[in-house]
Design an enzyme around this catalytic site. Sequence first.
Site, PDB file in Angstrom:
ATOM      1  N   GLU A 217       0.837  -1.215   0.000  1.00 53.45           N
ATOM      2  CA  GLU A 217       0.000   0.000   0.000  1.00 53.45           C
ATOM      3  C   GLU A 217       0.866   1.256   0.000  1.00 53.45           C
ATOM      4  OE1 GLU A 217      -3.338  -0.202  -0.170  1.00 53.45           O
ATOM      5  OE2 GLU A 217      -3.469  -2.370   0.126  1.00 53.45           O
TER       6      GLU A 217
ATOM      7  N   THR B 233       5.140   1.818  -0.291  1.00 56.72           N
ATOM      8  CA  THR B 233       6.225   1.513   0.652  1.00 56.72           C
ATOM      9  C   THR B 233       6.416   2.710   1.576  1.00 56.72           C
ATOM     10  OG1 THR B 233       7.927   2.495  -0.723  1.00 56.72           O
ATOM     11  CG2 THR B 233       7.420   0.154  -1.117  1.00 56.72           C
TER      12      THR B 233
END
Lengths: 250, 386
Positions: free
Chosen positions: B364, B366
């Site tokens: 989602e 980094t």
Amino acid sequence: MKVLVPVKRVVDYNVKVRVKSDGTGVETANVKMSMNPFDEISIEEAIRLREAGIATEVIAVSCGVAACQETLRTALAIGADRAILVETDVELQPLAVAKLLKAVVDKEGPKLAIVGKQAIDDDCNQTGQMLAALLGWPQGTFANKITVEGEKLRVAREVDGGLETVILNLPAVITSDLRLNEPRYVTLPNIMKAKKKPLEIIKPDALGVDVTPRLVTLKVVEPPKRKGGLKVPDVQTLVMKLRTEAKVIE
Amino acid sequence: MLFSLNDNHREIQELIRRVAREKVAPRAQEIDRTGDYPQDMFDLLKGLGVFALPFPVEYGGNGSILSACVAAEEFSRVCYNTCYLMICQWGPFGAILHGGNAEQKKKYLTGLATGDMRAAISVTEPQSGSDVAGIKSRAKRVPGGYQLNGSKIWCTNSQVSDFIVVAAKLGDDDSRRAINLFILEKGMKGLTIGKKEDKLGARGLPSCPLYFDNVFIPESNRLGEEGRGFKAVMEGFNGFRPVIGARAVGLAQGAIDHATEFVKNRYTWKTRVSDYQGIRWMLADMAMQTEAARLMVYRAAAMVDEGITGEEMACHAAMAKAFATDVAMKVTTDAVQLFGATGISNDAPINRYMRDAKVTQIIEGTNQIQRNIIGNAMLGRPERRS
């Protein structure tokens, strides 16, 4: 038929109960409270009767402080149709609760009351029996399975050594045991819906019931701490100790 | 500013905590070990009605991201995979809610809300993860719709999905503006779902590659207007990011739960391990960091619920995601340390938390990308001199 289900607000079963330092009772401040698990089973049974088309309305009733409304909301979220709180700050004992419930039964006219066999706080196991006596209704205690057969109720009761089946005439009082059913979890949409269901608040005076405690609690103490076990070197010593110290074998 | 949950959030917390303890916790270890999709847990969540939780009331939801965070934390605290089942459902739900038209909402949202339908979202490709503009899957216009070619990797939930929301570029344009989202339904000709990855963490949910070979997509399956749908959905997702942080908070809290229990019941040199100051300070640090992470996540979620959007929201959401997942990594690693050799054993529950925490630092967006977002909010986008 209408079904009445009393629900009690008790210390949650996961809480490690502590006795108050002055010995007057157990600590309930800042302690998680929940519905008595046996009452959850009772609500579940009533909902199942309604889902089977046998019950027409499930009424949850709680006796106690204003915070019992939370417990009633849980009952409504599980599926009760409406709720009644008999509100009082007086410490209620089983006879007082049974009298209040009788008054509610007289007012609402249910044909069946499903009561938890006991509450996990005081473990009295009295209210259901007292309610049946006050009403002059038959009682099926420690119910493991109930089946409505017309105007009769078949109840399998948990007794020492097995199940005993009795047939009662309705109206009747049932007290639910652990294995009567496995209650469902409330669902999130039903939590929302429960907020809109009716919750009536009445006072013991309005029901003409005197709830003054009849029993006086002298002292509450913690159970004695378990003493450590004993290691024995061999079977002979074990048998000897069972015979001479524990005195469980001849 | 009030730092407390309202009654409604507390009710949800209480319910999820109970279900998590009674039904989910006993399964957590097995799900991780076998890596088999936990259908029983999906059915449990379906029964609870959590699949529309963050969404508007008309879909059976609560309309609150904070309530979703509360639920995510409680599930993740005992089983990351079960929490992930819920979040997997929320992704496509949010995408269609933000980017879909009336018919698409009608067709897909009811099923997603009840759990009768499952779905996935797929953007990442072998050559491009965080760099979304680098995707190569391409759709070309054909009569009545589009024809899609290309491939994806890491599409989580794809094996069980009824449909997959896929990002692809349209036409010859190679810019970010060319990216569109298409709804691919199960069984469409030319859509192949590949072999699932053997993963470090999040092992209960399959992540698979997808292959598109001249897949025909009817026009009605394009999400949003041409060239606009992707942006709308991604903006909608900013408001969803706190939930990713919440599951990291749950991992940290769960690791503390296990570690506390472990050190209380273990003795060395006739002293309870939990009575050593070094151990206490370690646990105190873990608790402090977790509480800080929780406050950041809940604050970001409360901002979403208050209707805050745009760069302010993106920055706070990024901070909450990066901080909470970094804390989860640190705290779960320390928890394994507290377990000693037992922590290395896969029979103990604790290294599962550490492995799942590592996943949250990467997925989602980094944590490096989150820091880019924060940096951009502070300094503006980096200059590119030609």
